[in-house]
Design a protein around this motif. Sequence first.
Motif, PDB file in Angstrom:
ATOM      1  N   GLY A 131       0.821  -1.212   0.000  1.00  0.00           N
ATOM      2  CA  GLY A 131       0.000   0.000   0.000  1.00  0.00           C
ATOM      3  C   GLY A 131       0.850   1.254   0.000  1.00  0.00           C
ATOM      4  O   GLY A 131       0.560   2.225  -0.722  1.00  0.00           O
ATOM      5  N   ALA A 132       1.913   1.270   0.803  1.00  0.00           N
ATOM      6  CA  ALA A 132       2.803   2.432   0.848  1.00  0.00           C
ATOM      7  C   ALA A 132       3.500   2.632  -0.495  1.00  0.00           C
ATOM      8  O   ALA A 132       3.631   3.772  -0.973  1.00  0.00           O
ATOM      9  CB  ALA A 132       3.832   2.255   1.962  1.00  0.00           C
ATOM     10  N   ALA A 133       3.922   1.561  -1.136  1.00  0.00           N
ATOM     11  CA  ALA A 133       4.568   1.673  -2.444  1.00  0.00           C
ATOM     12  C   ALA A 133       3.593   2.219  -3.472  1.00  0.00           C
ATOM     13  O   ALA A 133       3.947   3.081  -4.298  1.00  0.00           O
ATOM     14  CB  ALA A 133       5.104   0.314  -2.871  1.00  0.00           C
ATOM     15  N   PHE A 134       2.346   1.753  -3.455  1.00  0.00           N
ATOM     16  CA  PHE A 134       1.326   2.241  -4.386  1.00  0.00           C
ATOM     17  C   PHE A 134       1.077   3.730  -4.168  1.00  0.00           C
ATOM     18  O   PHE A 134       1.019   4.524  -5.105  1.00  0.00           O
ATOM     19  CB  PHE A 134       0.038   1.430  -4.204  1.00  0.00           C
ATOM     20  CG  PHE A 134      -1.082   1.885  -5.086  1.00  0.00           C
ATOM     21  CD1 PHE A 134      -1.087   1.571  -6.440  1.00  0.00           C
ATOM     22  CD2 PHE A 134      -2.118   2.642  -4.566  1.00  0.00           C
ATOM     23  CE1 PHE A 134      -2.114   2.008  -7.251  1.00  0.00           C
ATOM     24  CE2 PHE A 134      -3.149   3.071  -5.372  1.00  0.00           C
ATOM     25  CZ  PHE A 134      -3.150   2.753  -6.721  1.00  0.00           C
ATOM     26  N   TRP A 135       0.932   4.133  -2.893  1.00  0.00           N
ATOM     27  CA  TRP A 135       0.677   5.532  -2.575  1.00  0.00           C
ATOM     28  C   TRP A 135       1.851   6.410  -3.005  1.00  0.00           C
ATOM     29  O   TRP A 135       1.656   7.476  -3.581  1.00  0.00           O
ATOM     30  CB  TRP A 135       0.421   5.672  -1.074  1.00  0.00           C
ATOM     31  CG  TRP A 135       0.149   7.082  -0.661  1.00  0.00           C
ATOM     32  CD1 TRP A 135      -1.002   7.780  -0.817  1.00  0.00           C
ATOM     33  CD2 TRP A 135       1.076   7.968  -0.043  1.00  0.00           C
ATOM     34  NE1 TRP A 135      -0.864   9.057  -0.337  1.00  0.00           N
ATOM     35  CE2 TRP A 135       0.417   9.193   0.146  1.00  0.00           C
ATOM     36  CE3 TRP A 135       2.404   7.836   0.369  1.00  0.00           C
ATOM     37  CZ2 TRP A 135       1.046  10.291   0.731  1.00  0.00           C
ATOM     38  CZ3 TRP A 135       3.019   8.921   0.953  1.00  0.00           C
ATOM     39  CH2 TRP A 135       2.337  10.136   1.132  1.00  0.00           C
ATOM     40  N   LEU A 136       3.090   5.980  -2.726  1.00  0.00           N
ATOM     41  CA  LEU A 136       4.266   6.758  -3.134  1.00  0.00           C
ATOM     42  C   LEU A 136       4.360   6.874  -4.644  1.00  0.00           C
ATOM     43  O   LEU A 136       4.714   7.922  -5.169  1.00  0.00           O
ATOM     44  CB  LEU A 136       5.541   6.133  -2.565  1.00  0.00           C
ATOM     45  CG  LEU A 136       5.819   6.390  -1.100  1.00  0.00           C
ATOM     46  CD1 LEU A 136       7.017   5.561  -0.627  1.00  0.00           C
ATOM     47  CD2 LEU A 136       6.078   7.859  -0.860  1.00  0.00           C
ATOM     48  N   ARG A 137       4.047   5.841  -5.350  1.00  0.00           N
ATOM     49  CA  ARG A 137       4.107   5.863  -6.810  1.00  0.00           C
ATOM     50  C   ARG A 137       3.096   6.878  -7.355  1.00  0.00           C
ATOM     51  O   ARG A 137       3.383   7.642  -8.269  1.00  0.00           O
ATOM     52  CB  ARG A 137       3.850   4.493  -7.386  1.00  0.00           C
ATOM     53  CG  ARG A 137       3.914   4.448  -8.874  1.00  0.00           C
ATOM     54  CD  ARG A 137       3.682   3.038  -9.345  1.00  0.00           C
ATOM     55  NE  ARG A 137       3.378   3.012 -10.742  1.00  0.00           N
ATOM     56  CZ  ARG A 137       4.220   2.640 -11.694  1.00  0.00           C
ATOM     57  NH1 ARG A 137       5.407   2.247 -11.344  1.00  0.00           N
ATOM     58  NH2 ARG A 137       3.853   2.663 -12.934  1.00  0.00           N
ATOM     59  N   THR A 139       1.889   9.490  -5.689  1.00  0.00           N
ATOM     60  CA  THR A 139       2.284  10.816  -5.257  1.00  0.00           C
ATOM     61  C   THR A 139       3.442  11.345  -6.102  1.00  0.00           C
ATOM     62  O   THR A 139       3.430  12.500  -6.531  1.00  0.00           O
ATOM     63  CB  THR A 139       2.681  10.806  -3.780  1.00  0.00           C
ATOM     64  OG1 THR A 139       1.587  10.306  -3.014  1.00  0.00           O
ATOM     65  CG2 THR A 139       3.059  12.182  -3.283  1.00  0.00           C
ATOM     66  N   VAL A 140       4.433  10.540  -6.371  1.00  0.00           N
ATOM     67  CA  VAL A 140       5.597  10.962  -7.150  1.00  0.00           C
ATOM     68  C   VAL A 140       5.211  11.185  -8.605  1.00  0.00           C
ATOM     69  O   VAL A 140       5.707  12.066  -9.262  1.00  0.00           O
ATOM     70  CB  VAL A 140       6.735   9.915  -7.029  1.00  0.00           C
ATOM     71  CG1 VAL A 140       7.850  10.199  -7.987  1.00  0.00           C
ATOM     72  CG2 VAL A 140       7.250   9.898  -5.604  1.00  0.00           C
ATOM     73  N   GLY A 141       4.269  10.397  -9.091  1.00  0.00           N
ATOM     74  CA  GLY A 141       3.837  10.521 -10.485  1.00  0.00           C
ATOM     75  C   GLY A 141       2.962  11.747 -10.728  1.00  0.00           C
ATOM     76  O   GLY A 141       2.598  12.025 -11.864  1.00  0.00           O
ATOM     77  N   GLY A 142       2.626  12.509  -9.693  1.00  0.00           N
ATOM     78  CA  GLY A 142       1.849  13.723  -9.865  1.00  0.00           C
ATOM     79  C   GLY A 142       0.352  13.492  -9.885  1.00  0.00           C
ATOM     80  O   GLY A 142      -0.395  14.387 -10.237  1.00  0.00           O
ATOM     81  N   ARG A 143      -0.108  12.340  -9.510  1.00  0.00           N
ATOM     82  CA  ARG A 143      -1.548  12.060  -9.506  1.00  0.00           C
ATOM     83  C   ARG A 143      -2.088  12.029  -8.078  1.00  0.00           C
ATOM     84  O   ARG A 143      -2.772  11.105  -7.711  1.00  0.00           O
ATOM     85  CB  ARG A 143      -1.818  10.717 -10.189  1.00  0.00           C
ATOM     86  CG  ARG A 143      -1.486  10.717 -11.631  1.00  0.00           C
ATOM     87  CD  ARG A 143      -1.927   9.394 -12.219  1.00  0.00           C
ATOM     88  NE  ARG A 143      -0.757   8.790 -12.829  1.00  0.00           N
ATOM     89  CZ  ARG A 143      -0.469   7.515 -12.813  1.00  0.00           C
ATOM     90  NH1 ARG A 143      -1.260   6.677 -12.217  1.00  0.00           N
ATOM     91  NH2 ARG A 143       0.598   7.058 -13.400  1.00  0.00           N
ATOM     92  N   SER A 144      -1.821  13.010  -7.304  1.00  0.00           N
ATOM     93  CA  SER A 144      -2.289  12.986  -5.924  1.00  0.00           C
ATOM     94  C   SER A 144      -3.692  13.437  -5.738  1.00  0.00           C
ATOM     95  O   SER A 144      -4.371  13.950  -6.501  1.00  0.00           O
ATOM     96  CB  SER A 144      -1.382  13.814  -5.028  1.00  0.00           C
ATOM     97  OG  SER A 144      -1.198  15.108  -5.530  1.00  0.00           O
TER      98      SER A 144
END
Length: 144
Positions: A131-137, A139-144
């Motif tokens: 879940g943390a990896a999915f959320w970070l991906r 967030t970093v990809g600009g789709r927050s």
Amino acid sequence: MKPAHSAVVALLGLTVLGLAAPTAAARVEPDPVVAGQRVSISDGGQCARDGAARVSSRLFGPVVLRPGEGGMGARARVAEGAAPGRYPVTIHCASGGASFTETVTVRDGRVEGLNAAQAAGGLALLALAAGAAFWLRRTVGGRS
């Protein structure tokens, strides 16, 4: 003679004696053990590989060693009823050969393994990491 010189001579003497002393040949791993646990027994390369080396101990009864990587060896299971304490394990090389003894400690407890609670905890940590990896991906990809 100065005290420093005496100390150096004493240390050199102890080193020579330590290098000349025979190494313990009987090995049981792991040590300490618990009742019911499987152990590896080895002669440390001290017995002839073509001989009939055997082990005697109250922990697992008679065991025959077979040639392997580092000498003669075998696997055995510590008796289920073994009480905590120290037990001698003696390796007897082929007839007329040397004998080597090691003392093995049996501690109170059970064979370590993975139980249901540990497995569930591991799965929960894995799900949390995913879940943390999915959320970070995201967030970093600009789709927050």
